[in-house]
Design a protein around this motif. Sequence first.
Motif, PDB file in Angstrom:
ATOM      1  N   THR A 294       0.876  -1.088  -0.022  1.00  0.00           N
ATOM      2  CA  THR A 294      -0.113  -0.040   0.026  1.00  0.00           C
ATOM      3  C   THR A 294       0.943   1.498  -0.149  1.00  0.00           C
ATOM      4  N   PRO A 295       0.343   2.313  -0.279  1.00  0.00           N
ATOM      5  CA  PRO A 295       1.315   3.701  -0.524  1.00  0.00           C
ATOM      6  C   PRO A 295       1.874   3.799   1.069  1.00  0.00           C
ATOM      7  N   ASP A 296       1.150   3.693   2.012  1.00  0.00           N
ATOM      8  CA  ASP A 296       1.541   3.785   3.345  1.00  0.00           C
ATOM      9  C   ASP A 296       2.751   2.892   3.769  1.00  0.00           C
ATOM     10  N   ASN A 297       2.495   1.662   3.290  1.00  0.00           N
ATOM     11  CA  ASN A 297       3.714   0.589   3.688  1.00  0.00           C
ATOM     12  C   ASN A 297       4.819   0.614   2.762  1.00  0.00           C
ATOM     13  N   GLN A 298       4.781   1.393   1.524  1.00  0.00           N
ATOM     14  CA  GLN A 298       5.801   0.993   0.685  1.00  0.00           C
ATOM     15  C   GLN A 298       7.220   1.439   1.018  1.00  0.00           C
ATOM     16  N   PRO A 299       7.120   2.696   1.582  1.00  0.00           N
ATOM     17  CA  PRO A 299       8.582   3.094   2.066  1.00  0.00           C
ATOM     18  C   PRO A 299       9.366   2.077   3.078  1.00  0.00           C
ATOM     19  N   LEU A 300       8.554   1.516   3.866  1.00  0.00           N
ATOM     20  CA  LEU A 300       9.048   0.326   4.947  1.00  0.00           C
ATOM     21  C   LEU A 300       9.349  -1.040   4.108  1.00  0.00           C
ATOM     22  N   ILE A 301       8.650  -1.226   3.168  1.00  0.00           N
ATOM     23  CA  ILE A 301       8.789  -2.339   2.189  1.00  0.00           C
ATOM     24  C   ILE A 301      10.104  -2.250   1.525  1.00  0.00           C
ATOM     25  N   ASP A 302      10.336  -1.019   0.971  1.00  0.00           N
ATOM     26  CA  ASP A 302      11.491  -0.600   0.249  1.00  0.00           C
ATOM     27  C   ASP A 302      12.770  -0.809   1.098  1.00  0.00           C
ATOM     28  N   ARG A 303      12.651  -0.564   2.295  1.00  0.00           N
ATOM     29  CA  ARG A 303      13.921  -0.573   3.280  1.00  0.00           C
ATOM     30  C   ARG A 303      14.113  -1.794   3.987  1.00  0.00           C
ATOM     31  N   LEU A 304      12.902  -2.658   4.043  1.00  0.00           N
ATOM     32  CA  LEU A 304      13.041  -3.770   4.989  1.00  0.00           C
ATOM     33  C   LEU A 304      12.953  -5.324   4.586  1.00  0.00           C
ATOM     34  N   HIS A 305      12.085  -5.028   3.184  1.00  0.00           N
ATOM     35  CA  HIS A 305      11.628  -6.175   2.599  1.00  0.00           C
ATOM     36  C   HIS A 305      12.905  -7.558   2.583  1.00  0.00           C
ATOM     37  N   TYR A 306      12.283  -8.544   2.538  1.00  0.00           N
ATOM     38  CA  TYR A 306      13.315  -9.644   2.405  1.00  0.00           C
ATOM     39  C   TYR A 306      13.116 -10.302   1.113  1.00  0.00           C
ATOM     40  N   THR A 307      14.339 -10.439   0.442  1.00  0.00           N
ATOM     41  CA  THR A 307      14.170 -11.042  -0.936  1.00  0.00           C
ATOM     42  C   THR A 307      14.502 -12.367  -1.041  1.00  0.00           C
ATOM     43  N   TYR A 308      15.065 -13.007  -0.179  1.00  0.00           N
ATOM     44  CA  TYR A 308      15.498 -14.416  -0.262  1.00  0.00           C
ATOM     45  C   TYR A 308      15.057 -15.366   0.999  1.00  0.00           C
ATOM     46  N   VAL A 309      15.079 -14.670   2.056  1.00  0.00           N
ATOM     47  CA  VAL A 309      14.593 -15.073   3.355  1.00  0.00           C
ATOM     48  C   VAL A 309      13.105 -14.949   3.189  1.00  0.00           C
ATOM     49  N   ASP A 310      12.465 -16.116   3.800  1.00  0.00           N
ATOM     50  CA  ASP A 310      11.031 -16.074   4.122  1.00  0.00           C
ATOM     51  C   ASP A 310      10.825 -17.181   5.099  1.00  0.00           C
ATOM     52  N   PRO A 311       9.497 -17.390   5.670  1.00  0.00           N
ATOM     53  CA  PRO A 311       9.508 -18.362   6.793  1.00  0.00           C
ATOM     54  C   PRO A 311       9.700 -19.896   6.070  1.00  0.00           C
ATOM     55  N   THR A 312       8.940 -19.946   4.862  1.00  0.00           N
ATOM     56  CA  THR A 312       9.115 -21.505   4.177  1.00  0.00           C
ATOM     57  C   THR A 312      10.522 -21.721   4.182  1.00  0.00           C
ATOM     58  N   ASN A 313      11.532 -21.083   3.415  1.00  0.00           N
ATOM     59  CA  ASN A 313      13.032 -21.368   3.409  1.00  0.00           C
ATOM     60  C   ASN A 313      13.490 -21.367   4.693  1.00  0.00           C
ATOM     61  N   LEU A 314      13.253 -20.669   5.975  1.00  0.00           N
ATOM     62  CA  LEU A 314      13.893 -20.575   7.069  1.00  0.00           C
ATOM     63  C   LEU A 314      13.422 -22.032   7.805  1.00  0.00           C
ATOM     64  N   GLN A 315      12.472 -22.508   7.511  1.00  0.00           N
ATOM     65  CA  GLN A 315      11.668 -23.832   8.029  1.00  0.00           C
ATOM     66  C   GLN A 315      12.291 -24.907   7.567  1.00  0.00           C
ATOM     67  N   PHE A 316      12.460 -24.900   6.274  1.00  0.00           N
ATOM     68  CA  PHE A 316      12.692 -26.087   5.750  1.00  0.00           C
ATOM     69  C   PHE A 316      14.155 -26.151   5.009  1.00  0.00           C
ATOM     70  N   HIS A 317      14.552 -24.747   4.805  1.00  0.00           N
ATOM     71  CA  HIS A 317      16.031 -24.530   4.328  1.00  0.00           C
ATOM     72  C   HIS A 317      16.089 -25.287   2.784  1.00  0.00           C
ATOM     73  N   ASP A 318      15.201 -24.817   1.997  1.00  0.00           N
ATOM     74  CA  ASP A 318      14.939 -25.411   0.683  1.00  0.00           C
ATOM     75  C   ASP A 318      16.036 -25.140  -0.091  1.00  0.00           C
ATOM     76  N   ASP A 319      16.110 -23.914  -0.210  1.00  0.00           N
ATOM     77  CA  ASP A 319      17.022 -23.049  -1.454  1.00  0.00           C
ATOM     78  C   ASP A 319      18.376 -22.518  -0.826  1.00  0.00           C
ATOM     79  N   PHE A 320      18.746 -22.635   0.339  1.00  0.00           N
ATOM     80  CA  PHE A 320      19.871 -22.066   0.867  1.00  0.00           C
ATOM     81  C   PHE A 320      21.268 -22.393   0.406  1.00  0.00           C
TER      82      PHE A 320
END
Length: 830
Positions: free
Chosen positions: A535-561
């Motif tokens: 959303t417009p309100d969230n976009q500045p925070l997304i640009d600064r803090l978004h995760y590109t490669y880490v997400d819960p699925t990868n962190l839980q199962f270590h599929d692609d690391f």
Amino acid sequence: MQVPSKGGGTFLSVESCFLLVSETGFRVHFGAMMTRAASIRSFLFSVSTLRVGALFVGVLAIGWICTFKIMDRDFWWHIKAGEIFLQTGRMIVTDPFAYAREGMAYLATHEWLAQIMLYLVYASGGFTGIILFRAVIATVSVGLLLLLAKKPRIVYTVLAVWAIVITKGSFLERPQLFTFVLFAAFILLAFRFLDAGSERIRRSICAGFIALEILWVNMHGGAALLGCAIVTFLLLQTTTDIFLLRQRESLRTALLLIGTLVLMAIALVLPPNGFGTIHYIIQLMSDQTIAFIAEWQPRNWGLYLSELWLFFVLGVLALCMGRRHWVFNTLLLLATAYLSRQAFRHEILFIFASIATCFYQLERSERMERVWEWIAARRTSVRIIAAIVLLLLARHAYTRSFGFERQDNLFGFGQFDLARGAYDFIEREKITGNMFNTYGIGGYLIYRGYPDRKVFIDGRNVDYGFDYMARAYAAGVNPERWKELTDTYNITYAIVDYDAIKQADRLPYSFHLDTNPEWVPVYVDDWTAVYLKRTPDNQPLIDRLHYTYVDPTNLQFHDDFPEATGIAREQLVTELRRVQTDNPQGIKATMALAKMALTDGQLDEAKTLVERARKMQPYNPEPLAILAVIYTRQEQWQQAADTYSEVLRLAGDNYPNINYTYIASIFQKAGRPWTAWYYRLGSAKEAPVVPAQMSGSSIPAADSKGLSVNPAADALELADLGVAQAGSGQLIEAEQSFRTSLMINPGNPATWNNLCALLISLKRYPEAADACKRAVEIDEKFGDAHYNLALAYYWSGSKKDAEAEALLAKKHGRKEESDALLVLIRKMKP
């Protein structure tokens, strides 16, 4: 020198006199010492001293059993409600916690007094106060039951402590604690009533019943009906005495109990919420939301009996030996046994009823008195046997307690508030808007966010209702349902406790949010993740803090690391280190970095990371599993074998996909052939030769345009998808579809049966039997489920059970298949 006597004899010499006096004094002194030592020894090993010592050790044992971190998810909203009650001085009328229920009636008012007490304990003593309070409640509960025994026998103390060992998971920091102690108090008063020798004592006890009922109904609402049930059982016992034993004097007692019941019934509507307690009971019993709550479900029969068989035996045996007031005792045991089969949370009631019956009946049994005399005559041998039994019980208690606390590192004092990091993040970054949160963490978010941040859902299942909860669960497994939900409630950010709701190879909510371009993960730790909607309100925070490669699925199962290369790998390492910084108590990011170092051959770096993870969670088997691989790579076979032994010890039966053949080869190389042989046995499984029977759901095929709006229809379509996946060989995917379907609608016997059939094909026979049992509990005439249950028993080697289920399958329509299976079963060795 001798002195002559006047009679011609001689007196003793001076030296002889001195020696005689010295010897006599020594004998007197030594004799006194021996007498004193015997007295001390007699005191130390006297029965009364041992009994007092056993009681003291029992109290310490209960304190140790109950010393674990605060972990109950509902605790947090309970104490917040208690705080609001104290601040406002009145009952909560409209919902103050959930924005989706704003202006709607607040129903959970039946526990108001318990909530105030829990809040006061936490406000004054913090987590230490709550943990000590929990231990006191457990001690007082079984202590009241011990008062039923005429003598404080050691075996009774052991039995009382064992009851706490078995019910440890029930002693959580919630209003149910007060039910336990009040239930025990009612049982004690009931037995005192039965033994009362005068009408005055009975009237005093009845006054106690009424006072406790008033307290109970304000502490835990509808649970106070148990008090009414106990007094009703007393009335039935008294009525039996009147008609069968011709005790006409009991008529006055019966009238007294009737009057007591009337006043107790009035007490049910006396709380500040008036008829709210009765209304809540009706809603709870008629509401379907308990299907989503694990503690409201019964355990499978195998696990249930393995835990409670001793208490069944003791209760029945004691009643047969004592035979006192058999109507009251039988009704008490039957009623609590029935409740224990309706929900896991009620098992503690039966255990308390059983040991109370045991204490009361055995102490008043002439047969048992002869047993005590026989034991007293063989005190030495009995003490040796008792010491051995106590050591075995202590070891088992430690193992159970360790397994309970290991998974979430609950050892000692503290609080396990898994959403702390996520809430700190949204506060620090000043995230606003409507929040979605998963069910389990709603209570903690209420505690931290009220009144500024309102939740989507929390532990008040009756308040939210089945449709609301079903929509929330469906949104976790279906992207279309998620979009519909977020659009309806204008949700702009989400907190998901993905670790608590993980499944075999999928994380509800995260598995589709991680691939949804409209939603971006900006915070991840070992337990929770925060997603922001674009959303417009969230976009500045997304640009600064978004995760590109880490997400819960990868962190839980270590599929692609390990496969990441180049710039992606550098970015991935940076993101994992950020997870480490944001989540200093977690180890998943550290474990991922260790696996990457292991893949790169950087064994020293991998070992350093693993050791860091072990310091944070010393009882987690996963860091040790990586350490064992490191030792294997270094061909340090002894260290590898020792580490794998520790992995298996910590993991118990909960560690998935153990490769026993591989572990056996490690022990073989370490020079331990017998241990290697033992682990090879774990890999020996017989392949099934009889096919399991899947059943159709009798539901029309899925609409190509997508799932229906109705969550129940989503569950049925997922079940049909599972059947199709199983037919095409996608067994893992099929299991996932069945399990997610059952999350949404756990009351469909066809889905339980299909899951059972799938698990049989995967050779997971105990799990298959559990699934089929759920199917036949829902529909006892379900032939396919009986047939599959017979198969599960057959491959587990349970001939008698397999034959019984095959006969039921034949009775309910599976004649030919059952006849063929019965031939195989009857060839089995018993």
